[in-house]
Design an enzyme around this catalytic site. Structure first.
Site, PDB file in Angstrom:
ATOM      1  N   SER A 179       0.467  -1.377  -0.088  1.00 42.14           N
ATOM      2  CA  SER A 179       0.096  -0.053  -0.153  1.00 42.14           C
ATOM      3  C   SER A 179       1.335   1.200  -0.142  1.00 42.14           C
ATOM      4  O   SER A 179       1.706   1.476  -1.086  1.00 42.14           O
ATOM      5  CB  SER A 179      -1.030  -0.074   1.366  1.00 42.14           C
ATOM      6  OG  SER A 179      -1.956   0.589   0.946  1.00 42.14           O
ATOM      7  N   ASP A 208      -5.048  -3.728  -2.869  1.00 39.68           N
ATOM      8  CA  ASP A 208      -4.719  -3.310  -1.539  1.00 39.68           C
ATOM      9  C   ASP A 208      -4.122  -4.560  -0.824  1.00 39.68           C
ATOM     10  O   ASP A 208      -4.640  -5.522  -0.415  1.00 39.68           O
ATOM     11  CB  ASP A 208      -5.329  -2.408  -0.594  1.00 39.68           C
ATOM     12  CG  ASP A 208      -3.831  -2.238   0.108  1.00 39.68           C
ATOM     13  OD1 ASP A 208      -2.909  -2.061   0.495  1.00 39.68           O
ATOM     14  OD2 ASP A 208      -4.325  -0.383   0.548  1.00 39.68           O
TER      15      ASP A 208
END
Length: 287
Positions: free
Chosen positions: A44, A168
């Site tokens: 991320s 993610d």
């Protein structure tokens, strides 16, 4: 290198949205102690910071500090409520386009197109939504890999790449320790930006509730990965700054996060002595 770490040294950069500013302070403290990476893995926001670290290890602190000084919520999450409603109605799965993060990456990477153009081996960790597994992207187009690693479910669109639908990596591997070991790291330096070692107070507001449970969830995952890994390799787990009432979507505290992370990490590193495999520092604060 000031710390006697087995090589190659892997830097592990965890996810955490706006809390990723803290990794800038951590990198400054590490550079001052002569601790440098030989491979980098990020999830991320950690993949955003990590890609710039892998591009220019020597100049990463200055480069990232300049980028984070200009990081705002409007830049990362462009458009107001009406634009969000239109995006949701049109695409059904998310509120924002990923144009904001793409522009940040384009500026920071200076047009670097491919993993092969980086100075260090780099892995961007995402989740394959078909198989439900975490995957480390280590070759090919760099920007799409980082956007996949940063595709927060419900916030950004997934990235379709190499026949996969990717989201993610923080969902399954917010602190991607296993992935760094799989890439060949013989020691790990973990830059976890979700307040490692500090638990927020019992929440009294919605923002505090979101921060509390996000912190607890990511900490549990980090403990489950860090402790087994430390049986075989040294794992240097940097402390984060004192906990602050900042959600991962709040970009108004960058300067404080950078400064506090630097102070905590510099003090911690000054007292660390590596004596073989083990956990030096701890995500739950048990040192």
């Amino acid at each position: 290198m000031d710390l006697d770490l087995p090589r190659p040294v892997g830097f592990v950069l965890g996810g955490g949205g706006s809390l990723g500013a803290g990794q800038v302070g951590m990198l400054r403290a590490l550079a001052e102690r002569g601790v440098v990476p030989e491979l980098v893995v990020g999830t991320s926001v950690g993949s955003v910071n990590g890609s710039l670290l892998a591009l220019d290890p020597a100049g990463a602190f200055e480069r990232l500090a300049a980028i984070w000084r200009h990081m705002t919520r409007a830049r990362v999450f462009p458009g107001g409520l009406l634009a969000q409603a239109r995006t949701l109605r049109q695409h059904k799965t998310h509120l924002f386009p990923n144009t904001g993060p793409a522009e940040v990456l384009a500026f920071g990477l200076g047009g670097t197109p491919d993993f092969a153009d980086l100075a260090l081996p780099f892995g961007a960790v995402a989740v394959d939504s078909v198989t439900g597994t975490a995957v480390a992207l280590t070759s090919g187009d760099l920007v799409s890999a980082v956007l996949a690693s940063s595709a927060i479910p419900g916030i950004y669109p997934p990235v379709r790449r190499d026949g996969r639908v990717l989201y993610d990596g923080g969902v399954l591997a917010n602190v991607p320790i296993r992935q760094a070991l799989a890439m060949g790291a013989k020691s790990l330096v973990v830059l976890d930006c979700t307040f490692p070692g500090h638990l927020p107070t019992v929440p009294a507001t919605l923002a505090e509730t979101l921060l509390f449970w996000a912190t607890l969830s990511t900490r549990n995952q980090a403990v489950l990965e860090a402790e087994p890994a430390s049986a075989d390799v040294p794992v240097v787990y940097l402390p984060g700054p004192p906990v602050q009432p900042v959600t991962p979507l709040d970009f108004g505290h960058t300067a404080e996060l950078v400064a506090a992370s630097y102070d905590a990490s510099a003090a911690f590193l000054a007292g660390v002595r590596i004596e073989g495999p083990g956990l030096y520092g701890h995500p739950s604060g048990t040192y």
